[in-house]
Design a protein around this motif. Structure first.
Motif, mmCIF file in Angstrom:
data_model
loop_
_atom_site.group_PDB
_atom_site.id
_atom_site.type_symbol
_atom_site.label_atom_id
_atom_site.label_comp_id
_atom_site.label_asym_id
_atom_site.label_seq_id
_atom_site.Cartn_x
_atom_site.Cartn_y
_atom_site.Cartn_z
ATOM 1 N N MET A 52 15.499 26.959 20.907
ATOM 2 C CA MET A 52 15.879 26.152 22.061
ATOM 3 C C MET A 52 17.026 25.219 21.688
ATOM 4 S SD MET A 52 13.474 23.618 24.245
ATOM 5 C CE MET A 52 13.947 23.212 25.881
ATOM 6 N N SER A 53 17.963 25.091 22.589
ATOM 7 C CA SER A 53 19.089 24.188 22.366
ATOM 8 C C SER A 53 18.626 22.742 22.502
ATOM 9 C CB SER A 53 20.201 24.476 23.368
ATOM 10 O OG SER A 53 20.678 25.794 23.186
ATOM 11 N N PRO A 54 19.106 21.873 21.621
ATOM 12 C CA PRO A 54 18.603 20.499 21.630
ATOM 13 C C PRO A 54 19.235 19.549 22.653
ATOM 14 C CG PRO A 54 20.024 20.833 19.750
ATOM 15 C CD PRO A 54 19.913 22.156 20.457
ATOM 16 N N TYR A 55 20.262 19.994 23.394
ATOM 17 C CA TYR A 55 20.911 19.100 24.349
ATOM 18 C C TYR A 55 21.065 19.777 25.704
ATOM 19 C CZ TYR A 55 21.924 16.397 20.232
ATOM 20 O OH TYR A 55 21.785 15.671 19.084
ATOM 21 N N LYS A 56 20.727 19.041 26.745
ATOM 22 C CA LYS A 56 20.853 19.539 28.110
ATOM 23 C C LYS A 56 21.817 18.625 28.854
ATOM 24 C CE LYS A 56 17.036 20.439 30.233
ATOM 25 N NZ LYS A 56 15.790 20.381 31.027
ATOM 26 N N VAL A 57 22.739 19.221 29.597
ATOM 27 C CA VAL A 57 23.645 18.446 30.445
ATOM 28 C C VAL A 57 23.143 18.541 31.874
ATOM 29 C CG1 VAL A 57 25.995 18.256 31.370
ATOM 30 C CG2 VAL A 57 25.646 18.729 28.931
ATOM 31 N N MET A 58 22.866 17.374 32.421
ATOM 32 C CA MET A 58 22.438 17.252 33.809
ATOM 33 C C MET A 58 23.567 16.584 34.588
ATOM 34 S SD MET A 58 19.421 18.569 33.788
ATOM 35 C CE MET A 58 18.838 18.085 35.417
ATOM 36 N N VAL A 59 23.617 16.841 35.885
ATOM 37 C CA VAL A 59 24.715 16.318 36.697
ATOM 38 C C VAL A 59 24.170 15.666 37.962
ATOM 39 C CG1 VAL A 59 26.896 16.838 37.848
ATOM 40 C CG2 VAL A 59 26.199 18.168 35.840
ATOM 41 N N ASP A 60 24.527 14.404 38.130
ATOM 42 C CA ASP A 60 24.278 13.703 39.386
ATOM 43 C C ASP A 60 25.546 13.791 40.223
ATOM 44 O OD1 ASP A 60 21.674 12.914 38.828
ATOM 45 O OD2 ASP A 60 22.256 10.974 38.018
ATOM 46 N N ASP A 61 25.386 13.633 41.505
ATOM 47 C CA ASP A 61 26.497 13.691 42.448
ATOM 48 C C ASP A 61 26.762 12.268 42.929
ATOM 49 O OD1 ASP A 61 28.147 14.019 44.639
ATOM 50 O OD2 ASP A 61 26.851 15.445 45.660
ATOM 51 N N ASN A 62 27.940 11.739 42.636
ATOM 52 C CA ASN A 62 28.249 10.367 43.042
ATOM 53 C C ASN A 62 28.148 10.170 44.553
ATOM 54 O OD1 ASN A 62 28.660 9.023 40.572
ATOM 55 N ND2 ASN A 62 30.719 9.869 40.393
ATOM 56 N N PHE A 63 28.408 11.209 45.322
ATOM 57 C CA PHE A 63 28.315 11.100 46.777
ATOM 58 C C PHE A 63 26.871 10.856 47.221
ATOM 59 C CE2 PHE A 63 28.138 12.898 51.124
ATOM 60 C CZ PHE A 63 29.072 12.063 51.717
ATOM 61 N N HIS A 64 25.929 11.379 46.439
ATOM 62 C CA HIS A 64 24.501 11.212 46.723
ATOM 63 C C HIS A 64 23.875 10.304 45.677
ATOM 64 C CE1 HIS A 64 25.375 15.083 48.801
ATOM 65 N NE2 HIS A 64 24.673 14.473 49.747
ATOM 66 N N TYR A 65 24.451 9.151 45.479
ATOM 67 C CA TYR A 65 24.024 8.203 44.460
ATOM 68 C C TYR A 65 22.525 7.906 44.586
ATOM 69 C CZ TYR A 65 23.885 3.940 41.673
ATOM 70 O OH TYR A 65 23.574 2.994 40.738
ATOM 71 N N MET A 66 21.821 7.983 43.467
ATOM 72 C CA MET A 66 20.396 7.668 43.355
ATOM 73 C C MET A 66 19.493 8.690 44.076
ATOM 74 S SD MET A 66 20.258 4.969 41.413
ATOM 75 C CE MET A 66 18.648 4.285 41.659
ATOM 76 N N GLU A 67 20.019 9.834 44.447
ATOM 77 C CA GLU A 67 19.211 10.875 45.078
ATOM 78 C C GLU A 67 18.928 11.958 44.042
ATOM 79 O OE1 GLU A 67 20.590 12.298 48.911
ATOM 80 O OE2 GLU A 67 21.553 10.366 49.282
ATOM 81 N N ASP A 97 17.041 14.429 43.992
ATOM 82 C CA ASP A 97 16.932 15.801 44.465
ATOM 83 C C ASP A 97 18.294 16.496 44.554
ATOM 84 O OD1 ASP A 97 17.477 14.051 46.629
ATOM 85 O OD2 ASP A 97 16.718 15.492 48.083
ATOM 86 N N GLU A 98 19.373 15.734 44.410
ATOM 87 C CA GLU A 98 20.724 16.299 44.378
ATOM 88 C C GLU A 98 21.177 16.584 42.940
ATOM 89 O OE1 GLU A 98 22.639 17.224 46.932
ATOM 90 O OE2 GLU A 98 21.096 16.594 48.366
#
Length: 118
Positions: A1-16, A18-19
């Motif tokens: 298993m790779s030790p690092y995951k990149v996750m992405v939030d959407d600035n347009f949907h700040y604090m959401e 589920d986006e």
């Protein structure tokens, strides 16, 4: 298993949360950092308009751009990365008047056209 995951939030949907979406997993912190930088560069170019100032570009990014972050999995060492700080620096580099910033913008677009490689 790779030790690092990149996750992405959407600035347009700040604090959401589920986006939020997963970009991918990476074997090293440097690969994960490169992925984050690439995502931000592409988001900046998506918001770039001819003649934009660094401040204008950064504001558009913080309103609409991707906001990636790195999750260290298992016992991997935590990676400190500020998408906002990187985006602000790159906005300045991509909007300097003259041929240097035009070449930087072209390089981002050329890199985007090539398939992502890990």
């Amino acid at each position: 298993m790779s030790p690092y995951k990149v996750m992405v939030d959407d600035n347009f949907h700040y604090m959401e949360e589920d986006e939020r979406w997963e970009y991918g997993t990476f074997a090293s912190a440097e690969e994960a950092l490169d992925a984050c930088r690439r995502l931000i560069d592409e988001a900046l170019m998506a918001e770039y308009r001819d003649g934009a100032t660094a401040e204008q570009l950064f504001v558009r990014y913080t309103s609409f751009g991707d906001d990636p972050f790195i999750v260290a999995l298992d016992d991997a060492e935590k990676v400190d990365f500020s998408a906002s700080a990187y985006a602000e620096q790159r906005a300045a580099e991509l909007t300097v008047p003259g041929p240097v910033s035009a070449e930087r913008r072209r390089a981002v677009l050329d890199r985007k056209r090539r398939p992502h490689q890990r």
